[in-house]
Design an enzyme around this catalytic site. Sequence first.
Site, PDB file in Angstrom:
ATOM      1  N   PRO A   1       0.827  -1.216   0.000  1.00  0.00           N
ATOM      2  CA  PRO A   1       0.000   0.000   0.000  1.00  0.00           C
ATOM      3  C   PRO A   1       0.858   1.261   0.000  1.00  0.00           C
ATOM      4  CG  PRO A   1      -0.246  -1.212   2.082  1.00  0.00           C
ATOM      5  CD  PRO A   1       0.604  -2.047   1.194  1.00  0.00           C
TER       6      PRO A   1
ATOM      7  N   GLU B   1       2.939  -7.543   8.449  1.00  0.00           N
ATOM      8  CA  GLU B   1       3.256  -6.104   8.307  1.00  0.00           C
ATOM      9  C   GLU B   1       4.074  -5.829   7.054  1.00  0.00           C
ATOM     10  OE1 GLU B   1       1.879  -3.598   9.960  1.00  0.00           O
ATOM     11  OE2 GLU B   1       0.750  -5.275  10.798  1.00  0.00           O
TER      12      GLU B   1
ATOM     13  N   ARG C   1      -3.601  -9.203 -20.485  1.00  0.00           N
ATOM     14  CA  ARG C   1      -4.611  -8.964 -21.530  1.00  0.00           C
ATOM     15  C   ARG C   1      -4.104  -8.033 -22.634  1.00  0.00           C
ATOM     16  NH1 ARG C   1      -7.664  -4.264 -21.011  1.00  0.00           N
ATOM     17  NH2 ARG C   1      -9.598  -5.082 -21.867  1.00  0.00           N
TER      18      ARG C   1
ATOM     19  N   ASP D   1     -10.781   0.858 -24.347  1.00  0.00           N
ATOM     20  CA  ASP D   1     -11.047   0.795 -22.914  1.00  0.00           C
ATOM     21  C   ASP D   1     -10.827   2.123 -22.201  1.00  0.00           C
ATOM     22  OD1 ASP D   1     -11.678  -1.842 -22.700  1.00  0.00           O
ATOM     23  OD2 ASP D   1      -9.608  -2.473 -22.390  1.00  0.00           O
TER      24      ASP D   1
HETATM   25  N1  SAM Z   1       2.108  -2.555   7.138  1.00  0.00           N
HETATM   26  C1  SAM Z   1       1.775  -2.328   5.777  1.00  0.00           C
HETATM   27  C2  SAM Z   1       1.466  -0.854   5.580  1.00  0.00           C
HETATM   28  O1  SAM Z   1       0.799  -0.268   6.410  1.00  0.00           O
HETATM   29  O2  SAM Z   1       1.854  -0.302   4.529  1.00  0.00           O
HETATM   30  C3  SAM Z   1       0.558  -3.128   5.376  1.00  0.00           C
HETATM   31  C4  SAM Z   1       0.868  -4.544   5.173  1.00  0.00           C
HETATM   32  S1  SAM Z   1      -0.511  -5.424   4.500  1.00  0.00           S
HETATM   33  C5  SAM Z   1      -1.418  -5.877   5.918  1.00  0.00           C
HETATM   34  C6  SAM Z   1       0.189  -6.966   4.011  1.00  0.00           C
HETATM   35  C7  SAM Z   1       0.531  -7.086   2.548  1.00  0.00           C
HETATM   36  O3  SAM Z   1      -0.633  -6.938   1.775  1.00  0.00           O
HETATM   37  C8  SAM Z   1       1.521  -6.086   2.011  1.00  0.00           C
HETATM   38  O4  SAM Z   1       2.847  -6.462   2.263  1.00  0.00           O
HETATM   39  C9  SAM Z   1       1.210  -6.145   0.526  1.00  0.00           C
HETATM   40  O5  SAM Z   1       1.825  -7.253  -0.083  1.00  0.00           O
HETATM   41  C10 SAM Z   1      -0.294  -6.394   0.496  1.00  0.00           C
HETATM   42  N2  SAM Z   1      -1.101  -5.190   0.282  1.00  0.00           N
HETATM   43  C11 SAM Z   1      -1.970  -4.640   1.169  1.00  0.00           C
HETATM   44  N3  SAM Z   1      -2.594  -3.577   0.663  1.00  0.00           N
HETATM   45  C12 SAM Z   1      -2.131  -3.413  -0.584  1.00  0.00           C
HETATM   46  C13 SAM Z   1      -2.395  -2.483  -1.642  1.00  0.00           C
HETATM   47  N4  SAM Z   1      -3.244  -1.483  -1.483  1.00  0.00           N
HETATM   48  N5  SAM Z   1      -1.723  -2.622  -2.799  1.00  0.00           N
HETATM   49  C14 SAM Z   1      -0.836  -3.608  -2.975  1.00  0.00           C
HETATM   50  N6  SAM Z   1      -0.547  -4.545  -2.014  1.00  0.00           N
HETATM   51  C15 SAM Z   1      -1.186  -4.448  -0.835  1.00  0.00           C
END
Ligand code: SAM
Length: 289
Positions: A131, A158, A200, A215
Amino acid sequence: MLRLDVVTIFPEYLDPLRHALLGKAIEKGILEVGVHDLRQWATGVHQAVDDSPYGGGPGMVMLPEVWGPALDDVAAHTGPVAAAAALETAEAHRNVPRHDEVEGIEEQAYLGRDVREGEDPALPLLIVPTPAGKPFDQEDARAWSNEEHIAFACGRYEGIDDRVTQDAKNRYRVREVSIGDYVLIGGEVAVLVIAEAVVRLIPGVLGNRRSHEDDSFSDGLLEGPSYTKPRSWRGLDVPEVLFSGNHAKVDRWRRDQALLKTQQVRPELLEGVELDKKDRELLEGRRDA
Ligand code: SAM
């Protein structure tokens, strides 16, 4: 041929990659997918892949000593990666005729790869969903559809110890990307999203290239409404212009609908779109669609 490798602690989450158009792409030899259980690289008796964070705080962080060797093997196609069978297409999608198959249209790849200054273009791409990454968009999908090898590292808990991505830069072009401003439990769903958007666009995956040329985002605008039979349904009629047979008129109507939809839902996108006099008249309310 694009080779995708996904490293995850939940390999079964990636099963959708075998279905529908992606399954078809595997069948056609356009796509090859390897899904690898991260625990194959865990060494302790409990095969732990995570530990508590330095500095305290809630949650667990994924171990560099497990991720490092896993990503080394994916880059070099060695160890468990070399031994693993590639995913097979789901049986249900074999030999099913495509509804939009079009003969005689030359397939063309999108131009331009995602290679940054100082990067070796021969290195594979490593996508790390997080994220905290740069928002993934259609431009990334287009550029990545030209790759031959993309690896994905699925974080959980995390996330992954930060040194893993730093070190991976020796073997990969690394991209940390987010699929939106919300937090998922793990990276697997993000990988499905990104893989589908990229695959795609590879020539030969969609039967009809116009399917993605029209698209949303292709010209910077959201796509307007689409209709099919019947002409009238539950008192709602398909717009008359679509039956006019006048292609210029239909194109103008589609452009107008796309402009209005974008103005209503994502007005900030209009800043990146080249607008002509007619477009501006519509958006400023000086002309009806
Ligand atoms: N502690 C991290 C933070 O606050 O940025 C969040 C970790 S999340 C619970 C666990 C995993 O989910 C991340 O390492 C990532 O691989 C994935 N993930 C969660 N949200 C995401 C998003 N919006 N985009 C891409 N991957 C995401």
